[in-house]
Every structure is written in C-alpha cells, then in structure tokens.
Design an enzyme around this catalytic site. Sequence first.
Site, PDB file in Angstrom:
ATOM      1  N   GLY A  45       0.837  -1.196   0.000  1.00 44.85           N
ATOM      2  CA  GLY A  45       0.000   0.000   0.000  1.00 44.85           C
ATOM      3  C   GLY A  45       0.869   1.242   0.000  1.00 44.85           C
ATOM      4  N   GLN A  50       2.806   9.919   1.247  1.00 40.96           N
ATOM      5  CA  GLN A  50       4.142   9.311   1.282  1.00 40.96           C
ATOM      6  C   GLN A  50       4.994   9.697   0.073  1.00 40.96           C
ATOM      7  OE1 GLN A  50       2.316   5.288   2.170  1.00 40.96           O
ATOM      8  NE2 GLN A  50       4.210   5.108   3.345  1.00 40.96           N
ATOM      9  N   CYS A 107       5.695  -0.170   7.334  1.00 38.83           N
ATOM     10  CA  CYS A 107       5.306   1.022   6.575  1.00 38.83           C
ATOM     11  C   CYS A 107       6.506   1.468   5.760  1.00 38.83           C
ATOM     12  CB  CYS A 107       4.875   2.127   7.541  1.00 38.83           C
ATOM     13  SG  CYS A 107       4.409   3.664   6.712  1.00 38.83           S
ATOM     14  N   LEU A 108       6.275   1.810   4.489  1.00 36.76           N
ATOM     15  CA  LEU A 108       7.383   2.219   3.621  1.00 36.76           C
ATOM     16  C   LEU A 108       8.059   3.502   4.113  1.00 36.76           C
ATOM     17  CD1 LEU A 108       5.852   1.444   0.100  1.00 36.76           C
ATOM     18  CD2 LEU A 108       7.567   0.103   1.345  1.00 36.76           C
ATOM     19  N   HIS A 149      -4.598   0.973   7.408  1.00 36.80           N
ATOM     20  CA  HIS A 149      -3.286   1.622   7.511  1.00 36.80           C
ATOM     21  C   HIS A 149      -3.209   2.794   6.518  1.00 36.80           C
ATOM     22  CE1 HIS A 149       1.276   1.354   7.962  1.00 36.80           C
ATOM     23  NE2 HIS A 149       1.144   2.118   6.886  1.00 36.80           N
ATOM     24  N   GLU A 150      -3.654   2.544   5.281  1.00 33.55           N
ATOM     25  CA  GLU A 150      -3.582   3.599   4.249  1.00 33.55           C
ATOM     26  C   GLU A 150      -4.579   4.714   4.533  1.00 33.55           C
ATOM     27  OE1 GLU A 150      -1.036   3.611   2.429  1.00 33.55           O
ATOM     28  OE2 GLU A 150      -0.519   1.572   3.009  1.00 33.55           O
ATOM     29  N   HIS A 153      -3.099   7.093   6.879  1.00 37.76           N
ATOM     30  CA  HIS A 153      -2.154   8.014   6.223  1.00 37.76           C
ATOM     31  C   HIS A 153      -2.879   9.222   5.638  1.00 37.76           C
ATOM     32  CE1 HIS A 153       1.879   6.341   6.190  1.00 37.76           C
ATOM     33  NE2 HIS A 153       1.476   5.154   5.766  1.00 37.76           N
TER      34      HIS A 153
END
Length: 194
Positions: A45, A50, A107-108, A149-150, A153
């Site tokens: 994701g 991000q 998480c990226l 999670h997304e 963000h």
Amino acid sequence: MILPILKYGHPMLRQKGARIERITPEVVKLIDDMLETMRAATGIGLAAQQVGHALQLTVLDVRGVKDRPSTLERVGQPADVDAAMPLVLINPQVTPAGPSVPGPEGCLSFPEIFEEISRPETVEVTALNRDGQTFSFKAGGLLARAVQHEADHLNGILFIDRMALKDKQALKPTLEELQAATKAALSQQGGGAK
Ligand code: ZN
C-alpha cells in the site's frame, strides 16, 4: 516514474489529504507513479502523502503476500482478491467493523520497523476508482489491515500512533534516529522543512 518515498519526520506525513474533486490528467499520472513506486518498493500500500501530496488517494496491492490471506466481498458476494488488484481508492470512506485483532505491520515510511498493531478485522469501503466511478467493497484479513493503515495516512495518522505504548517506547531510539535523519536531509535540501 518511481517517486521518492518520504520517511518519518517529514511534515507531509502528518497532513490530512484534501478531497480530489476532479480526476485530472495530473491525478492519473500520480496514480500511475504511485503504483510503480509501490511495486518497486515491494509494498502492499502507498498513500499520496508518502510521495509528497496531501490528497485523499491511496493505492493497494496484496497479491504478493501469500502467507497472510485477504478476503473480499462485493455486493454481498465473495469476490476474487487478486482480480481486484491493484486497488485505487480516491476519497475513500472506510468503516472498520468487528473485534480488533493483532497483526504484524510495517510502513514504507519507516524502513525496517515492524510491530504488532491491533485493528478491527474487517472494513467496509466506498471510494472512487481511477475512472471516477463509485465502488464499494468489504474486506477482511490482510487487505482490511492494509486499507485501514492507508486510510490513516490520508488523515495524517501513522502506525506508530496505533502501537501499544510499550512497543512504541521500545522503538523510541530508532524512531528518533529516523526522524533526525529525515529532518537533516530536509534542511540540506533547504526549503522543505516547514
Ligand atoms: Zn504506511
């Protein structure tokens, strides 16, 4: 085009995304770049924040994960998860449901940090797709976790905000180091650190 992924400590990650009112060619290009960037980073994701855009836009693709199943329902019927990927969610409305279940999460924007996070086990989602059409689905398993999670963000919320206090305490030195490195890189570039 693969975009740089902003790391923890970048102020953009704390910004709430604006609704997308029109799917312009710029938005379509951003979607394509986000998909390419997510794949290159082998993520499941990626949120617009991000890659430096405070927008209600996220992309997901859980196909690469075989050991943590996902479920999908459309109009009350089970649907094929892989066939629905990648998912592009514009202005998503996400309603979590069911008891909270713990599961590992990364998480990226937080390289090499993984932690157990508790989240409701299913979500109902209504969003626009890349063609501007409204669609709805219900997800479970890994996909439900990834969507939550997304969606966080898109509201400036990060997975560290959902961690158990003791886990976050244990990670404190690592998080402070990451934040300091991000801020140092930003001040070298100049401008960015508002
Ligand atoms: Zn993330």
